[in-house]
Each structure stands twice: as C-alpha cells, then as structure tokens.
Scaffold this motif. Structure first.
Motif, PDB file in Angstrom:
ATOM      1  N   ILE A 202       0.860  -1.180   0.000  1.00 54.63           N
ATOM      2  CA  ILE A 202       0.000   0.000   0.000  1.00 54.63           C
ATOM      3  C   ILE A 202       0.896   1.229   0.000  1.00 54.63           C
ATOM      4  O   ILE A 202       2.123   1.114   0.063  1.00 54.63           O
ATOM      5  CB  ILE A 202      -0.960   0.016   1.216  1.00 54.63           C
ATOM      6  N   GLU A 203       0.295   2.405  -0.040  1.00 57.32           N
ATOM      7  CA  GLU A 203       1.059   3.639  -0.045  1.00 57.32           C
ATOM      8  C   GLU A 203       1.322   4.108   1.389  1.00 57.32           C
ATOM      9  O   GLU A 203       0.470   3.935   2.269  1.00 57.32           O
ATOM     10  CB  GLU A 203       0.298   4.734  -0.797  1.00 57.32           C
ATOM     11  N   PRO A 204       2.501   4.699   1.659  1.00 59.19           N
ATOM     12  CA  PRO A 204       2.734   5.302   2.980  1.00 59.19           C
ATOM     13  C   PRO A 204       1.635   6.316   3.292  1.00 59.19           C
ATOM     14  O   PRO A 204       1.247   7.105   2.434  1.00 59.19           O
ATOM     15  CB  PRO A 204       4.103   5.986   2.826  1.00 59.19           C
ATOM     16  N   GLY A 205       1.143   6.262   4.508  1.00 57.32           N
ATOM     17  CA  GLY A 205       0.052   7.143   4.900  1.00 57.32           C
ATOM     18  C   GLY A 205      -1.328   6.569   4.676  1.00 57.32           C
ATOM     19  O   GLY A 205      -2.314   7.127   5.168  1.00 57.32           O
ATOM     20  N   ASP A 206      -1.434   5.444   3.927  1.00 64.27           N
ATOM     21  CA  ASP A 206      -2.734   4.796   3.764  1.00 64.27           C
ATOM     22  C   ASP A 206      -3.235   4.299   5.119  1.00 64.27           C
ATOM     23  O   ASP A 206      -2.434   3.963   6.008  1.00 64.27           O
ATOM     24  CB  ASP A 206      -2.631   3.612   2.797  1.00 64.27           C
ATOM     25  N   PRO A 207      -4.557   4.220   5.300  1.00 62.87           N
ATOM     26  CA  PRO A 207      -5.080   3.782   6.594  1.00 62.87           C
ATOM     27  C   PRO A 207      -4.813   2.304   6.880  1.00 62.87           C
ATOM     28  O   PRO A 207      -4.881   1.470   5.971  1.00 62.87           O
ATOM     29  CB  PRO A 207      -6.579   4.053   6.485  1.00 62.87           C
ATOM     30  N   VAL A 208      -4.488   2.011   8.122  1.00 68.23           N
ATOM     31  CA  VAL A 208      -4.353   0.641   8.603  1.00 68.23           C
ATOM     32  C   VAL A 208      -5.117   0.525   9.914  1.00 68.23           C
ATOM     33  O   VAL A 208      -5.401   1.519  10.584  1.00 68.23           O
ATOM     34  CB  VAL A 208      -2.871   0.239   8.824  1.00 68.23           C
ATOM     35  N   LEU A 209      -5.470  -0.703  10.266  1.00 67.99           N
ATOM     36  CA  LEU A 209      -6.104  -0.987  11.556  1.00 67.99           C
ATOM     37  C   LEU A 209      -5.124  -1.789  12.390  1.00 67.99           C
ATOM     38  O   LEU A 209      -4.576  -2.790  11.925  1.00 67.99           O
ATOM     39  CB  LEU A 209      -7.405  -1.759  11.355  1.00 67.99           C
ATOM     40  N   ILE A 210      -4.911  -1.346  13.612  1.00 69.95           N
ATOM     41  CA  ILE A 210      -3.953  -1.991  14.506  1.00 69.95           C
ATOM     42  C   ILE A 210      -4.713  -2.673  15.639  1.00 69.95           C
ATOM     43  O   ILE A 210      -5.447  -2.025  16.394  1.00 69.95           O
ATOM     44  CB  ILE A 210      -2.952  -0.981  15.069  1.00 69.95           C
ATOM     45  N   GLY A 211      -4.558  -3.985  15.722  1.00 66.32           N
ATOM     46  CA  GLY A 211      -5.153  -4.748  16.811  1.00 66.32           C
ATOM     47  C   GLY A 211      -4.072  -5.130  17.817  1.00 66.32           C
ATOM     48  O   GLY A 211      -3.002  -5.596  17.427  1.00 66.32           O
ATOM     49  N   GLU A 212      -4.339  -4.931  19.080  1.00 62.10           N
ATOM     50  CA  GLU A 212      -3.393  -5.285  20.142  1.00 62.10           C
ATOM     51  C   GLU A 212      -4.092  -6.239  21.111  1.00 62.10           C
ATOM     52  O   GLU A 212      -5.227  -5.984  21.521  1.00 62.10           O
ATOM     53  CB  GLU A 212      -2.890  -4.033  20.854  1.00 62.10           C
ATOM     54  N   GLU A 213      -3.409  -7.326  21.445  1.00 62.58           N
ATOM     55  CA  GLU A 213      -4.038  -8.342  22.280  1.00 62.58           C
ATOM     56  C   GLU A 213      -3.129  -8.777  23.423  1.00 62.58           C
ATOM     57  O   GLU A 213      -1.906  -8.725  23.320  1.00 62.58           O
ATOM     58  CB  GLU A 213      -4.401  -9.570  21.436  1.00 62.58           C
ATOM     59  N   LEU A 214      -3.758  -9.203  24.484  1.00 61.57           N
ATOM     60  CA  LEU A 214      -3.103  -9.919  25.570  1.00 61.57           C
ATOM     61  C   LEU A 214      -3.908 -11.195  25.753  1.00 61.57           C
ATOM     62  O   LEU A 214      -5.089 -11.152  26.098  1.00 61.57           O
ATOM     63  CB  LEU A 214      -3.083  -9.093  26.854  1.00 61.57           C
TER      64      LEU A 214
END
Length: 247
Positions: A202-214
């Motif tokens: 993808i292009e730099p700056g494109d939206p991403v979703l970050i999931g963080e888990e424990l």
C-alpha cells in the motif's frame, strides 16, 4: 431522451457490466489490483465514460470493486475479521472463509522481556520470551504484519519451531498443551509508515487498523502479547455489545 433511447442506453450499461463482471471472474484484473483508468477502459470497451461509471458503480454496490478518489478503481479484496465474541487465530479465520493463509517470517528470536512486556505477561523482568514477527497473506495477497511476544517458560523450544505457515495458537495448543481461552483485544486506526506500507503493498500514509491483544490460557495465565497491523481494506472487526439491564 426517449423511452427507446433509455432502453438502448440501459442495454449498453448492462452489456458493459457483464463484460467487466466476466473479466473479474476470469481474473483479468487481479484481486487488490487497480483497473485501467476510466478513459482507457472506456476506449477499450467502446463505451462512454458515463456508461462505464454506471457499470462500475453496479460492481461496487456488489462489493466487487471499490473506488479511491485519488487512485481510481480497484478489485476489492476478501475482507477478514473475527466473528463476534469468537477468538480465532489468523489461520483459523482464513480457513473458515475458504482462503489459504500464508506467512513469511520477518523476525524470530529469543530475548529477555522488556519491563512493560514482563508486567503484561506477569513474569519477572528479563525473563525469556520469543519475539516473532510475520507477514501474513491470504491467497498470496499481503494482509497483515503480525508481531507476537510469547512466554518461553510456557513453551520451551518454541524458538526452534518453524512457524512459517503454522498457526501460533494451534502450535501452543497441540505441541505444548496450552489451551488458549480468551484475549483482551483493542483496535485503533492509524496511518501506515513506509516500512509497513512496503510490506502490505500500500502507499505510505494509507489507513491501517492496529489490533493489540493480551492472550490468556484456560487457567488465567497470560501467554502472549500481540500486535497486528491490517490493511484497512482487508479487515473488519466485529463484536457483540450488551446494554446493561436497569432495575
């Protein structure tokens, strides 16, 4: 425009739609790929741009195409996501949708836990953990950069296991008898940095979703922390929400 002209125009749109639909079915335009520009595509099909846009719009309504205001029309990717209230690994989630999960190991090493990791995982500072970072793909299309930190005391020898195309959850359960029971999971939006954008195509700056888990085992012990960076056009998070009952 007369009714006869309307009929003819509708027939041209329908024919254009069918030609594009057939091209998508045959893989002329690959999943995630960009279609030719509207002017070139209209010339190739021998129709006006207004006719082409009506046909493209129908395919977008069917979730087969998507449009970027700056970059044009793209073949929509398969969107993955956890079913509501169900904890699944990436591999399990993919297989449940008939997709082929693949992984490329970017980084894998045993090291001492950082202070914050030790706090989250309820282990002594500097205890040994496995740091694993992988690029996850579906049917050859990069979807997620997945980073995990696993307590090695619970899975001795995990650093020597080839986790290229193996589910980490399933490996912990099958090889080490750890039943993954639940996970504390959060999701937030961000913009892709250059390194992540290159990995996810993808292009730099494109939206991403970050999931963080424990993630915890069935006895309540923390097993691993994880951070998953998904393309925003390839992932959807679902949850069941319950409103408390008022007396």
């Amino acid at each position: 425009m007369t009714s006869m002209e309307d009929t003819r125009a509708g027939a041209v749109v329908e024919q254009t739609y069918r030609r594009l639909s057939d091209a998508l079915r045959r893989g002329v335009y690959p999943v995630g790929g960009r279609l030719p520009g509207e002017r070139d595509l209209a010339m190739t099909l021998g129709v006006s741009r207004s006719t082409l846009r009506l046909a493209l719009g129908r395919l977008a309504e069917e979730n087969r195409l998507e449009r970027s205001s700056q970059r044009g029309w793209f073949v929509r990717r398969n969107v993955v996501g956890e079913p509501p209230s169900t904890l699944q690994s990436f591999s399990e989630m993919a297989r449940s949708r008939g997709l082929r999960p693949q992984s490329t190991v970017l980084h894998c090493r045993a090291r001492p836990a950082a202070f914050e990791e030790a706090r989250q995982l309820a282990i002594a500072p500097a205890s040994r953990v496995l740091e694993l970072r992988r690029l996850r793909s579906l049917d050859g299309v990069p979807v997620c950069v997945d980073s995990s930190v696993v307590v090695l005391a619970l899975a001795p020898g995990l650093a020597e296991v080839d986790l290229t195309d193996r589910s980490l959850y399933e490996t912990l359960e099958q090889d080490y008898g750890l039943r993954i029971a639940h996970s504390s999971y959060t999701v937030h939006a961000a913009a892709a940095d250059e390194a992540t954008a290159e990995l996810l195509d993808i292009e730099p700056g494109d939206p991403v979703l970050i999931g963080e888990e424990l993630t915890y085992s069935d006895d309540g012990s923390p097993v691993l922390t994880g951070r998953m960076v998904y393309r925003s056009d390839a992932y959807r998070f679902q949850a069941d929400l319950f409103r408390p009952v008022r007396a």
